[in-house]
Design an enzyme around this catalytic site. Sequence first.
Site, mmCIF file in Angstrom:
data_model
loop_
_atom_site.group_PDB
_atom_site.id
_atom_site.type_symbol
_atom_site.label_atom_id
_atom_site.label_comp_id
_atom_site.label_asym_id
_atom_site.label_seq_id
_atom_site.Cartn_x
_atom_site.Cartn_y
_atom_site.Cartn_z
ATOM 1 N N CYS A 53 0.843 -1.205 0.000
ATOM 2 C CA CYS A 53 0.000 0.000 0.000
ATOM 3 C C CYS A 53 0.876 1.251 0.000
ATOM 4 O O CYS A 53 2.073 1.184 0.192
ATOM 5 C CB CYS A 53 -0.873 0.019 1.247
ATOM 6 S SG CYS A 53 -1.773 -1.496 1.514
ATOM 7 N N ARG A 104 1.659 1.729 -5.938
ATOM 8 C CA ARG A 104 1.891 0.744 -4.864
ATOM 9 C C ARG A 104 0.619 0.004 -4.510
ATOM 10 O O ARG A 104 0.659 -0.979 -3.759
ATOM 11 C CB ARG A 104 2.450 1.435 -3.624
ATOM 12 C CG ARG A 104 3.772 2.143 -3.797
ATOM 13 C CD ARG A 104 4.131 2.924 -2.554
ATOM 14 N NE ARG A 104 4.311 2.039 -1.433
ATOM 15 C CZ ARG A 104 5.471 1.433 -1.131
ATOM 16 N NH1 ARG A 104 6.523 1.665 -1.886
ATOM 17 N NH2 ARG A 104 5.570 0.614 -0.113
ATOM 18 N N TRP A 115 -3.691 -1.882 -1.394
ATOM 19 C CA TRP A 115 -3.653 -3.129 -2.176
ATOM 20 C C TRP A 115 -4.069 -4.201 -1.185
ATOM 21 O O TRP A 115 -3.335 -4.536 -0.256
ATOM 22 C CB TRP A 115 -2.241 -3.386 -2.705
ATOM 23 C CG TRP A 115 -2.148 -4.562 -3.608
ATOM 24 C CD1 TRP A 115 -2.773 -4.740 -4.803
ATOM 25 C CD2 TRP A 115 -1.373 -5.737 -3.390
ATOM 26 N NE1 TRP A 115 -2.441 -5.958 -5.339
ATOM 27 C CE2 TRP A 115 -1.581 -6.587 -4.508
ATOM 28 C CE3 TRP A 115 -0.525 -6.167 -2.390
ATOM 29 C CZ2 TRP A 115 -0.969 -7.837 -4.632
ATOM 30 C CZ3 TRP A 115 0.092 -7.394 -2.509
ATOM 31 C CH2 TRP A 115 -0.143 -8.222 -3.615
ATOM 32 N N ASN A 158 0.708 -0.182 6.187
ATOM 33 C CA ASN A 158 1.189 -0.976 5.055
ATOM 34 C C ASN A 158 1.884 -2.188 5.660
ATOM 35 O O ASN A 158 2.829 -2.037 6.430
ATOM 36 C CB ASN A 158 2.165 -0.171 4.196
ATOM 37 C CG ASN A 158 2.767 -1.022 3.092
ATOM 38 O OD1 ASN A 158 2.166 -2.009 2.659
ATOM 39 N ND2 ASN A 158 3.965 -0.664 2.641
ATOM 40 N N GLY A 159 1.383 -3.391 5.342
ATOM 41 C CA GLY A 159 2.015 -4.598 5.894
ATOM 42 C C GLY A 159 0.940 -5.593 6.303
ATOM 43 O O GLY A 159 -0.211 -5.499 5.885
ATOM 44 N N GLU A 179 10.955 -13.065 -19.771
ATOM 45 C CA GLU A 179 10.594 -11.679 -19.432
ATOM 46 C C GLU A 179 9.564 -11.131 -20.407
ATOM 47 O O GLU A 179 8.610 -10.467 -20.009
ATOM 48 C CB GLU A 179 11.856 -10.814 -19.405
ATOM 49 C CG GLU A 179 11.635 -9.334 -19.175
ATOM 50 C CD GLU A 179 10.939 -8.994 -17.853
ATOM 51 O OE1 GLU A 179 10.799 -9.890 -16.996
ATOM 52 O OE2 GLU A 179 10.498 -7.836 -17.708
ATOM 53 N N LYS A 194 5.849 -9.722 -19.398
ATOM 54 C CA LYS A 194 5.355 -8.381 -19.768
ATOM 55 C C LYS A 194 3.964 -8.492 -20.390
ATOM 56 O O LYS A 194 3.043 -7.783 -20.039
ATOM 57 C CB LYS A 194 6.302 -7.712 -20.756
ATOM 58 C CG LYS A 194 7.587 -7.186 -20.193
ATOM 59 C CD LYS A 194 7.446 -6.030 -19.251
ATOM 60 C CE LYS A 194 7.380 -6.283 -17.812
ATOM 61 N NZ LYS A 194 8.197 -6.977 -16.940
ATOM 62 N N GLU A 198 1.194 -9.675 -17.846
ATOM 63 C CA GLU A 198 0.851 -8.838 -16.677
ATOM 64 C C GLU A 198 0.186 -7.519 -17.064
ATOM 65 O O GLU A 198 -0.463 -6.893 -16.235
ATOM 66 C CB GLU A 198 2.067 -8.578 -15.803
ATOM 67 C CG GLU A 198 3.118 -7.678 -16.381
ATOM 68 C CD GLU A 198 4.221 -7.382 -15.364
ATOM 69 O OE1 GLU A 198 3.956 -7.327 -14.168
ATOM 70 O OE2 GLU A 198 5.357 -7.189 -15.807
ATOM 71 N N HIS A 258 9.291 -30.584 -26.454
ATOM 72 C CA HIS A 258 8.933 -31.560 -25.404
ATOM 73 C C HIS A 258 7.575 -31.247 -24.790
ATOM 74 O O HIS A 258 7.383 -31.417 -23.592
ATOM 75 C CB HIS A 258 10.037 -31.568 -24.340
ATOM 76 C CG HIS A 258 11.372 -31.902 -24.909
ATOM 77 N ND1 HIS A 258 11.821 -33.179 -25.088
ATOM 78 C CD2 HIS A 258 12.343 -31.090 -25.408
ATOM 79 C CE1 HIS A 258 13.025 -33.164 -25.666
ATOM 80 N NE2 HIS A 258 13.363 -31.917 -25.865
ATOM 81 N N LYS A 295 3.255 -2.468 -7.438
ATOM 82 C CA LYS A 295 4.627 -2.240 -7.910
ATOM 83 C C LYS A 295 5.636 -2.989 -7.060
ATOM 84 O O LYS A 295 6.633 -3.461 -7.566
ATOM 85 C CB LYS A 295 4.959 -0.751 -7.889
ATOM 86 C CG LYS A 295 6.339 -0.409 -8.424
ATOM 87 C CD LYS A 295 6.523 -0.877 -9.857
ATOM 88 C CE LYS A 295 7.913 -0.632 -10.368
ATOM 89 N NZ LYS A 295 8.126 -1.281 -11.682
HETATM 90 C C1 AGP Z 1 7.566 -7.112 -13.096
HETATM 91 O O1 AGP Z 1 7.080 -6.401 -14.219
HETATM 92 C C2 AGP Z 1 6.580 -7.153 -11.950
HETATM 93 N N1 AGP Z 1 6.102 -5.875 -11.622
HETATM 94 C C3 AGP Z 1 7.067 -7.975 -10.782
HETATM 95 O O2 AGP Z 1 7.295 -9.273 -11.260
HETATM 96 C C4 AGP Z 1 8.351 -7.479 -10.091
HETATM 97 O O3 AGP Z 1 9.461 -7.657 -10.938
HETATM 98 C C5 AGP Z 1 8.568 -8.331 -8.826
HETATM 99 O O4 AGP Z 1 7.476 -8.124 -7.970
HETATM 100 C C6 AGP Z 1 9.865 -8.010 -8.087
HETATM 101 O O5 AGP Z 1 9.852 -6.678 -7.654
HETATM 102 P P1 AGP Z 1 11.236 -6.031 -7.129
HETATM 103 O O6 AGP Z 1 12.178 -6.023 -8.292
HETATM 104 O O7 AGP Z 1 10.848 -4.654 -6.689
HETATM 105 O O8 AGP Z 1 11.735 -6.880 -6.015
#
Ligand code: AGP
Length: 614
Positions: free
Chosen positions: A2, A27, A74, A100-101, A487, A491, A494, A510, A609
Amino acid sequence: MCGIVAYVGDKNAYPILINGLKRLEYRGYDSAGVALINSGALNVYKCQGKVSDLEAHTDGKDKAGTIGIGHTRWATHGPPNDVNAHPHRSSSGDLVLIHNGIIENYAPLKEELKHRGHTFKSDTDTEVLVNLIDDVQRTEGVDLAEAVRLALESVVGAYAIVVLDRKEPDVMVAARKSSPLVIGIGENGEHFLASDATPIVEHTKNVVYMDDGDLAIIDRHKGLKIRNIKNQEKTPFIHELEMHLEALEKGGYDHFMLKEIFEQPRSIHDSMRGRLNLAKGEVVMGGIKDYEQKFVNAKRIIIVGCGTSWHAGLVGEYLFEEIARIPVEVEYASEFRYRNPIIGEDDIVIAISQSGETADTLAAIELAKSRGATIFGVCNVVGSSIARVTHAGAYTHAGPEIGVASTKAFTAQVTVLTLLALAIGQKKGTLTGSRFYRLLNELEAIPAKVEKLLKNEAQIKYIADIYKDASNALYLGRGFTFPVALEGALKLKEISYIHAEGYPAAEMKHGPIALIDEEMPVFVIATKGASYEKVVSNIQEVKARKGKIIAIVTEGDTVVKGLADHVIEIPATEDPLVPLLSVVPLQLISYHIAVMRGCNVDQPRNLAKSVTVE
Ligand code: AGP
């Protein structure tokens, strides 16, 4: 995860809180709220939705007050709705809190508080915490700061909290454990609190990063006091922020993600600045100076991370093994921390994290540290928790990454790992002088090559339009570009919500080859290099099953051009550096497909994020 923001000073708090929350929406953005104290009244406004919905919700209401707190959520406990939104108010009505937590022992605490007459409106662990503090304050007859301190002694979990009490209208009390909290020191007794520096930088550059166990007491007349975990007063260490406001704006781009994709020539350059000296033919990594020998003698390197950072770590495995000849294991932090790994004093752990706050990565670090390993952090956020708990490290200097989908952070992480592998390889003599210089020269040239390939955007957009309605997609790569395939798939899924999988190109035979048909777009990284011919064979296998091929190729390639449905050319470079170039078209394709599908590119559904909870 959050976003938290708070203010006390001589200005109206409401606009400061709202603007601060907008900077923190990346966040978490499923609900938002503010609380303000004004002339003895404690007003709380909160609702499901984004900060803009909160602004509409407060229309016409009393928003006066020069002390207040704000929160964008969040959800962890309880679905996103008006009642579960923060701030939460104690049942007495006096106290209000943002968090937050996760409070892990909230259930037994809630039962105990119910027995003591407290009532609850929400499903959240946060509401338990504010009632616990209220209960301690009444039972012990102490002020807000002492009540917070005593209450937290019974709490198990992670928190960054800010608490107000309408009986003490000049005081804010904050505490942190495993979730970040930054204090901004303004003019005329103004103080700010936030989850990171982005809401603070437009008001002041002077900040204090709270440590785990710290309790901050901010009084508009008496100023700031910080007590450590032993309840001893500590002198705040004031940092001057290097971040600039324009870095937080979109700069004319439609989305932060697009801006950050186009920032990569500069962010890659910045991640090398002061570290790559072409004239002297050397790599200087200040962060490892004291541990250089440990790296040179390392029998094994373990790389931990999550998501995109884990993909960067996988590129790191290929880099360290090929250039520095050191065995590497890459671990998902969330798996590593729970599988009782075999790790000891001879091991080096590299923890990769853009935010520096990912809970699983932090926990993996603590575990490795407790068993004597040396921990090296690769983070993007200065002063972040991971940056402060590792023995050494290197910042990626990519600048604030606001878009939830990581782009420039990935290429900056890979750049830092490349520099590290080259520095160690040179020390160990595991690569010839000529290869070392060739890689150094090529690395220096990467920002310009990224600049050049970004000019392909129109073609990439054209391709995105063709495949924007796909239901599935496959990404294939080999060697250094296998992690890039992973990767690229991450992208796409997500931000466009299209299911996508990354695979080693040969491995497709396979199983996944059964998925290939004329509906399946297959993105293949087929650049000139060690496995080029093999990848061409894989492309033919896909073609034979009518799969649609979108190939990332080296400029001038004619072979793949004759096979693929579409080719996107990238400049030639050395194999180990291809990830830095080949990922960019995949970032752009995902971005444009997501925009064409009407998705919220910067704040995809269900995502945050930085995942500061397990
Ligand atoms: C990547 O596009 C995502 N937002 C997510 O996988 C992110 O890389 C992951 O949560 C790790 O975050 P960090 O690099 O801040 O530790």
